[in-house]
Design a protein around this motif. Structure first.
Motif, short mmCIF file in Angstrom:
data_model
loop_
_atom_site.label_atom_id
_atom_site.label_comp_id
_atom_site.label_asym_id
_atom_site.label_seq_id
_atom_site.Cartn_x
_atom_site.Cartn_y
_atom_site.Cartn_z
N ARG A 38 0.83 -1.21 0.00
CA ARG A 38 0.00 0.00 0.00
C ARG A 38 0.86 1.25 0.00
N ARG A 40 0.99 5.67 -1.59
CA ARG A 40 0.25 6.81 -2.11
C ARG A 40 1.11 7.49 -3.19
N ILE A 60 -7.40 0.46 -5.40
CA ILE A 60 -7.14 1.89 -5.57
C ILE A 60 -8.20 2.66 -4.80
N ASN A 61 -7.74 3.44 -3.84
CA ASN A 61 -8.64 4.23 -2.98
C ASN A 61 -9.75 3.36 -2.39
N GLY A 62 -9.38 2.15 -1.98
CA GLY A 62 -10.32 1.26 -1.31
C GLY A 62 -11.16 0.40 -2.21
N THR A 63 -11.06 0.57 -3.52
CA THR A 63 -11.83 -0.24 -4.47
C THR A 63 -10.94 -1.30 -5.11
N ASP A 79 -3.60 9.28 -5.25
CA ASP A 79 -4.33 8.02 -5.08
C ASP A 79 -3.56 7.07 -4.16
N GLU A 80 -4.31 6.31 -3.37
CA GLU A 80 -3.74 5.26 -2.54
C GLU A 80 -3.94 3.93 -3.27
N PHE A 81 -2.88 3.10 -3.35
CA PHE A 81 -2.98 1.89 -4.17
C PHE A 81 -2.10 0.77 -3.63
N ARG A 116 -10.46 5.41 -15.26
CA ARG A 116 -9.69 4.66 -14.26
C ARG A 116 -9.17 3.35 -14.85
#
Length: 291
Positions: A38, A40, A60-63, A79-81, A116
């Motif tokens: 994880r 960013r 990505i961003n919780g998805t 984005d968080e990934f 995306r």
């Protein structure tokens, strides 16, 4: 004594001012222990991820996204990934992280409405285009920096052609961008819509401004009113097409945003002192006539 004009008085064909920053660009994975923990993405960067073979997953961003061969994913600044795959069936991916600056913009790609995720129309073509950059990356020949910048920009242009990612409407807004940078954004938007009808209010809205303020700011930064600048760019594009395309004058006029060919001929003659057809009839004088 005759005073000769400097060449910079001629109309610009292009004015890029591009800068490139790249954190990675390569072929990755293919081994069981591969994973991206994880993280960013830096705010000014963009990352592109393509599954060349097998499958993997991204969050990505919780998805969570399940990705298969040919899938293409874009991660935007902030984005968080994280990524992972089945160690029993390791995948291979092509991935890049870069920023392209222009003027005061740290990454003009962030102004684009990229999807995306999508499935690439031609798997082999994407791999081929990506490998063109890999073939230049890491070289030590004279002019290597120029070659690498050119290869990366061509690859990004390839992405843009196939993703059809327009500028965000009002991207950044006038409050977040100042002066010349706001006008550079507005000019880029207009250049992508030259063949369409552009009203001052629509143009100002696309730049995230009110019409009166936009007109005042545009004149301050360029020395021209917005619609004067727009007509000049349309005429310059028309000159290039008249020189290099055999198409009818009326077709060229329409492609350059002039709905009425008679109006086009009138403003062309007023600007260059000759009708559009003269650019073709007088090849030895056409450059002089067009400046």
């Amino acid at each position: 004594m005759n005073v000769l004009p400097y060449h910079h008085d001629w109309p610009l064909l292009a004015d890029g001012h591009f800068g490139l920053q790249m954190h990675w660009f390569g072929r990755y994975a293919g081994y069981p222990e591969w994973a991206v923990e994880r993280s960013r993405l830096a705010p000014h960067m963009m990352s592109f991820f393509f599954v060349e073979s097998s499958s993997c997953w991204a969050e990505i961003n919780g998805t969570r996204l399940e990705l298969a061969t040919g899938d293409f994913v874009i991660i935007k600044g902030g984005d968080e990934f994280e990524f992972g795959h089945d160690a029993q069936a390791p995948h291979v991916s092509l991935s890049a992280s870069l920023a392209i600056s222009q003027g005061g913009e740290p990454n003009i790609l962030l102004q684009r409405a990229f999807p995306r995720r999508c499935s690439w129309h031609s798997h082999t073509e994407f791999v081929s285009e990506f490998e063109k950059v890999l073939s230049v990356l890491g070289g030590t020949t004279v002019g290597q920096g120029f070659a690498l910048h050119g290869a990366v920009l061509q690859w990004v242009a390839y992405l843009m052609r196939h993703l059809h990612a327009p500028l965000h409407k009002g991207a950044g807004t006038a409050g977040a961008r100042r002066g010349l940078d706001a006008i550079l954004h507005a000019q880029r938007w207009a250049m992508e819509h030259l063949a369409e009808e552009i009203t001052l209010s629509d143009w100002a809205a696309a730049a995230g401004m009110g019409g009166v303020y936009f007109g005042r700011l545009f004149k301050r930064e360029t020395g021209r009113r917005p619609m004067e600048w727009l007509n000049e760019r349309r005429l310059q594009l028309a000159v290039q097409q008249l020189m290099h395309s055999p198409r009818a004058v009326a077709e060229i006029a329409q492609d350059c945003g002039f709905v009425c060919p008679f109006y086009f001929s009138r403003v062309f003659r007023r600007r260059y002192g000759c009708p559009p057809s003269a650019v073709r009839r007088q090849p030895h004088q056409r450059l002089q006539s067009a400046l």
